[in-house]
Structure formats: structure tokens, C-alpha cells
Design an enzyme around this catalytic site. Structure first.
Site, PDB file in Angstrom:
ATOM      1  N   TYR A 192      -5.538 -35.429  48.811  1.00  0.00           N
ATOM      2  CA  TYR A 192      -6.347 -34.291  48.367  1.00  0.00           C
ATOM      3  C   TYR A 192      -7.633 -34.756  47.704  1.00  0.00           C
ATOM      4  O   TYR A 192      -7.643 -35.719  46.935  1.00  0.00           O
ATOM      5  CB  TYR A 192      -5.569 -33.461  47.350  1.00  0.00           C
ATOM      6  CG  TYR A 192      -4.556 -32.514  47.955  1.00  0.00           C
ATOM      7  CD1 TYR A 192      -4.928 -31.595  48.945  1.00  0.00           C
ATOM      8  CD2 TYR A 192      -3.249 -32.526  47.528  1.00  0.00           C
ATOM      9  CE1 TYR A 192      -3.998 -30.716  49.481  1.00  0.00           C
ATOM     10  CE2 TYR A 192      -2.309 -31.640  48.043  1.00  0.00           C
ATOM     11  CZ  TYR A 192      -2.695 -30.741  49.023  1.00  0.00           C
ATOM     12  OH  TYR A 192      -1.772 -29.873  49.539  1.00  0.00           O
ATOM     13  N   LYS A 199      19.682 -33.641  23.961  1.00  0.00           N
ATOM     14  CA  LYS A 199      19.012 -32.379  24.318  1.00  0.00           C
ATOM     15  C   LYS A 199      18.200 -32.569  25.603  1.00  0.00           C
ATOM     16  O   LYS A 199      18.017 -33.706  26.061  1.00  0.00           O
ATOM     17  CB  LYS A 199      18.096 -31.961  23.156  1.00  0.00           C
ATOM     18  CG  LYS A 199      17.049 -33.001  22.809  1.00  0.00           C
ATOM     19  CD  LYS A 199      16.507 -32.825  21.405  1.00  0.00           C
ATOM     20  CE  LYS A 199      15.406 -33.848  21.148  1.00  0.00           C
ATOM     21  NZ  LYS A 199      14.920 -33.799  19.761  1.00  0.00           N
TER      22      LYS A 199
HETATM   23  C1  PLP Z   1      14.936 -35.101  19.341  1.00  0.00           C
HETATM   24  C2  PLP Z   1      15.414 -35.363  17.975  1.00  0.00           C
HETATM   25  C3  PLP Z   1      15.918 -36.620  17.640  1.00  0.00           C
HETATM   26  C4  PLP Z   1      15.795 -37.830  18.547  1.00  0.00           C
HETATM   27  O1  PLP Z   1      14.450 -38.275  18.491  1.00  0.00           O
HETATM   28  P1  PLP Z   1      13.941 -39.566  19.301  1.00  0.00           P
HETATM   29  O2  PLP Z   1      12.524 -39.725  18.858  1.00  0.00           O
HETATM   30  O3  PLP Z   1      14.038 -39.214  20.749  1.00  0.00           O
HETATM   31  O4  PLP Z   1      14.809 -40.699  18.931  1.00  0.00           O
HETATM   32  C5  PLP Z   1      16.476 -36.768  16.379  1.00  0.00           C
HETATM   33  N1  PLP Z   1      16.518 -35.738  15.503  1.00  0.00           N
HETATM   34  C6  PLP Z   1      16.007 -34.520  15.787  1.00  0.00           C
HETATM   35  C7  PLP Z   1      16.076 -33.447  14.772  1.00  0.00           C
HETATM   36  C8  PLP Z   1      15.426 -34.298  17.025  1.00  0.00           C
HETATM   37  O5  PLP Z   1      14.902 -33.103  17.299  1.00  0.00           O
END
Ligand code: PLP
Length: 340
Positions: free
Chosen positions: A242, A35
Site C-alpha cells: 500500500y 488479566k
Molecule cells: C497489571 C497489574 C500488575 C502487573 O503489572 P506488570 O507491569 O505487567 O508486571 C500488577 N498489579 C496491578 C494492580 C496491575 O494492574
């Protein structure tokens, strides 16, 4: 046209990280959370390389993300399930929804069902149907590929981990799900009891070290590199950047880099970040597109040269005050992403 900013991406580290997590998952299959554009690295490239390494289960957040990956033809699940407006795309079969409310279950049934995943809430109180509703038959008759739950505190040694594991394990055999999946990256390190049939690492694939068990195994994947736009000599007593927060304690050689917080090199790195393997400290405020480093230790560094920012995630997170997740997902669109 060549971008003045690049993100070096190590395909061998990515594949080795997946193989290490696959091994740590024991007999369970190891999937991949891709994602947020593969945690900022580029979801298509990440998915293609993990598929080549043997990964067969990919997780995105939304149907927009799934649609972009559809041409790859990989097995995808959409973690946020199906809203009414997602149904036309969802019915095309480019991915399975992870149904996570009773409304979504009803919506999917009304549209004719079909293979789906289901999220059950074992205590995070974010997404998911309740174990009680599952026991009462909410999912009866659905074609469920994977029953999923998500850990709230896997990166800590919390008693909640075992409570969630036990609540999830108690659902074995209650649904017709072909597989069960609980562990994210940190959950994999909690041990074999957390792996069930499928694990879903994200951050550790990309170099995140979210539990001590990963140190020495999980390798850095992403490294920002920026070009020197100008080199200047700052006299003692003058300030840089800045709000004039940094004052030269002595005559200082300074390089101005084409990199800033709009590229995810966040303001927390002001006076805290490092480049060149620790040798070149960031000085003053990081601004939107520019930042300054002390290059007194690099006498030959000239305009047009490239500088490697120190971006090992645990150290970068500690320096900047951001999480390892934020540091990756904030990386912007101005980098040329170069897989090597
Ligand atoms: C993002 C997510 C993962 C992966 O989590 P990490 O902590 O990045 O390994 C797994 N399961 C779900 C439901 C998620 O939303």
C-alpha cells in the site's frame, strides 16, 4: 483445519520466568497478573502452568475474566473490584474482589462482606482508597486477605517509587489485612523493600524486560510464526504494498506472509520489523492480513514454508514504537496458540 498463523509459546520459559521472579521476591510469595487473557497468550493455559510451578495468587481485571477461569479453581482476585452488576457473580465466591473505592467498600459490607482484597492509592491516582480514609477506619471489621497498592513509575528510577513504598509501609498494622502487596514486575527489581508479602508480576512472566535487572534472566515466551503465501521476484524500481512506500533498489526476492496488523503485527513494524533472526527485513507497509519481507537471503524459502518473526520484546518494542505490553496484548485471535 490448521490455521495459517501460529503463536509458539514456551512453557519452560514461562515457568522459569516465574521461578526467577519468585526468587527475586525473596521471602514474599510471587503471584501472577493474568488479566487481558494472560497478556494475550491465553489465561487458562498460563494459569495452569504457573499453578503447576507453584504460583498461588492470580489477578484478573474483571469478573468476566474471573468467570472464564473459575473452572480451574485457582485463587483469583479481581483488580477492578465490584460494580453493582458484579455482585451476583462476586457473591458466588469464585474470586475475591479488590475493593478500590469507598462505594465498593460500602457495597461489599452491605452484601455481608466476606474475604476481600483492598487497593489503597499511594500516588498513582488511578484506583484505590486513600491512606487517610484507611486510618479513619474505613476498613475496620472487613476480612481483608491482601492490602494492595500499585507503583506508578517502577520501570524508572524515580523518587516517586520510594515515596509510594514509604506511604504503603506506613499502613502496616493499620488494617487487619493478612498480607501486603506492592510490586508489579518492575517493582520486584527495585529491591527487597518493595516485595512486602506478595508480588504481582505480569509482563516479566511473559518475556517483558521492563528494567535492565531482568536482562539475561527473563526469557522470551511468545513467538509468532506465519506461512509464506507467495514468493515473487520484484524488479528494481518497482514498489511493494500500500502507498508504494518501498521501492526495490535492485532485483529483490520477496515473500508475502499471512500476518498483519489485525494479528497485532502492528503497522509500526512497516520497514522496521525483522524475521528469521534478523536476516529477513520487513519491507513496505504492514497491511491488515498481509505483509512482505525481503527473502533474498533465503533462496530456498518457498510457498507454504513457515517464517519466524523476530519478537524479543525489548527489540520489537523499539522497532515498532509500541510498548512491550501492547505487543503482547494486541496479538489477535487468528493464531493457533501452540505450547511447547
Ligand atoms: C497489571 C497489574 C500488575 C502487573 O503489572 P506488570 O507491569 O505487567 O508486571 C500488577 N498489579 C496491578 C494492580 C496491575 O494492574
Amino acid at each position: 483445519m490448521t490455521a495459517p498463523l501460529r503463536l509458539r509459546l514456551d512453557r519452560h520459559a514461562l515457568a522459569d520466568n516465574w521461578r526467577a521472579l519468585d526468587r527475586m521476591s525473596g521471602t514474599a510469595a510471587c503471584g501472577a497478573a493474568i488479566k487481558a487473557d494472560g497478556y494475550g497468550l491465553g489465561a487458562s493455559e498460563v494459569a495452569g502452568q504457573l499453578a503447576a510451578a507453584g504460583c498461588r495468587d492470580f489477578f484478573v481485571a474483571s469478573w468476566a475474566e474471573a468467570a472464564r477461569l473459575a473452572p480451574l479453581g485457582l485463587p483469583l482476585s479481581v483488580l477492578h473490584g465490584v460494580r453493582a452488576e458484579d455482585m451476583p457473580l462476586a457473591r458466588q465466591g469464585i474470586a475475591r474482589p479488590v475493593l478500590n473505592s469507598e462505594t465498593q467498600v460500602a457495597r461489599w459490607r452491605a452484601a455481608g462482606g466476606g474475604a476481600c482484597d483492598v487497593m489503597v492509592d499511594t500516588g498513582i491516582n488511578r484506583l484505590g482508597v486513600s491512606p487517610a480514609a484507611v486510618r479513619d477506619g474505613l476498613l475496620d471489621g472487613l476480612t481483608i486477605e491482601t492490602l494492595i497498592s500499585h507503583l506508578a513509575c517502577a520501570d524508572e528510577d524515580s523518587a516517586m517509587n520510594d515515596r509510594q513504598r514509604a506511604a504503603f509501609a506506613a499502613l502496616a498494622g493499620v488494617t487487619g489485612a493478612r498480607r501486603m502487596s506492592l510490586a508489579n514486575s518492575a517493582g520486584i527489581a527495585l529491591g527487597a523493600g518493595y516485595a512486602f508479602d506478595l508480588t504481582r508480576p505480569g509482563i516479566a512472566l511473559y518475556g517483558g524486560i521492563v528494567r535492565p535487572e531482568f536482562a539475561g534472566t527473563i526469557r522470551q515466551v511468545a513467538t509468532p510464526e506465519a506461512q509464506v503465501l507467495q514468493r515473487r521476484t520484484v524488479p528494481a524500481g518497482e514498489t511493494v504494498g500500500y502507498n508504494a512506500t518501498w521501492t526495490a533498489p535492485r532485483v529483490t526476492e520477496v515473500a508475502i506472509l499471512n500476518l498483519g496488523y489485525a494479528d497485532g503485527y502492528v503497522r509500526g513494524f512497516s520497514d522496521r520489523g525483522r524475521a528469521g533472526g534478523g536476516a529477513l527485513p520487513v519491507i513496505g507497509r504492514v497491511s491488515m492480513d498481509l505483509m512482505a519481507i525481503d527473502v533474498t537471503a533465503a533462496p530456498n524459502l518457498a510457498e507454504g514454508d513457515w517464517i519466524t518473526l523476530d519478537f524479543a520484546l525489548p527489540a520489537a518494542a523499539a522497532a515498532s514504537g509500541m510498548s512491550q505490553y501492547e505487543l503482547l496484548t494486541l496479538l489477535g485471535q487468528r493464531y493457533a496458540r501452540q505450547w511447547g
